[in-house]
Design a protein around this motif. Sequence first.
Motif, short mmCIF file in Angstrom:
data_model
loop_
_atom_site.label_atom_id
_atom_site.label_comp_id
_atom_site.label_asym_id
_atom_site.label_seq_id
_atom_site.Cartn_x
_atom_site.Cartn_y
_atom_site.Cartn_z
N GLU A 1 1.18 0.22 6.37
CA GLU A 1 2.35 -0.30 5.67
C GLU A 1 3.35 0.78 5.28
O GLU A 1 4.57 0.57 5.36
CB GLU A 1 1.90 -1.07 4.42
N ASP A 2 2.88 1.91 4.83
CA ASP A 2 3.82 2.96 4.41
C ASP A 2 4.22 3.88 5.56
O ASP A 2 4.86 4.91 5.35
CB ASP A 2 3.21 3.79 3.27
N ARG A 3 3.84 3.50 6.79
CA ARG A 3 4.25 4.22 8.02
C ARG A 3 3.90 5.71 7.94
O ARG A 3 4.71 6.57 8.26
CB ARG A 3 5.76 4.04 8.26
N THR A 4 2.70 5.98 7.53
CA THR A 4 2.22 7.37 7.52
C THR A 4 1.07 7.57 8.50
O THR A 4 0.70 8.71 8.79
CB THR A 4 1.74 7.77 6.12
N GLY B 1 7.73 11.40 10.98
CA GLY B 1 7.23 11.22 9.62
C GLY B 1 5.80 10.77 9.50
O GLY B 1 5.28 10.65 8.37
N PHE B 2 5.14 10.50 10.59
CA PHE B 2 3.74 10.08 10.53
C PHE B 2 2.85 11.30 10.28
O PHE B 2 2.97 12.33 10.96
CB PHE B 2 3.33 9.38 11.84
#
Length: 220
Positions: A122-125, A210-211
């Motif tokens: 969900e937080d795209r990490t 950004g991952f």
Amino acid sequence: MTTPIRRVSRRMPGWVKAVCAVVLVIAVFFIGVTLSVIPGLKDLFGTETHDRTGPTLLQSIQDMSRYDAASGNFQVVVDLEKDTKYLPDAIRGSRVLYVGAGTVDAYVDLGKVGKDDVTVNEDRTSATLRLPHAALGKPALNPDRSYAVSKQRGLLDRLGDFFSDNPNSEQAVQKLAVKHIGDAAKDSGLTKRAETNTTDMLEGLLHSLGFKVVHVTFAS
């Protein structure tokens, strides 16, 4: 009373015709050898080449979705010999030594990756990708690095080359070279290298977006 003159027709015996045919064949053979050995004669009776090819037409365009991740360079010496039963090699037979050099690419088809093969939190990490295993492309023979080392041909084969539209064809040894290069690529670990390079590429790309955690797996 005048006696008529009889004309006696003399026919050439069959064995004389056979001898003349053999002599003609041998003469043609030695003329061909002489032209190939003596540079001056070859230039004197040489031919000129003119390229009158028409424009190349684009027939279709195909979008590519594969990622070429590795490429292997291969070289093989093909030793192809052809013999004829009951005839010596000097009369009918050939042997060619050919050095074939070519490349084989290993790729991952990203077009086969579906929606279920990519998972993002969900937080795209964190991202998980499931890709198809790498595959090998068709071997490509390099004409600039491939050449015949030696050619040995019998008398009948030389005469066949002399009267052929495509003398000294190397198509058979070229096909063998491509086959051997393709077989060598299967045992070279090239697909494993392609999967490693693909993983490194995707991890670097997603990290730049950004991952923080990236998992790449391969499944059939």
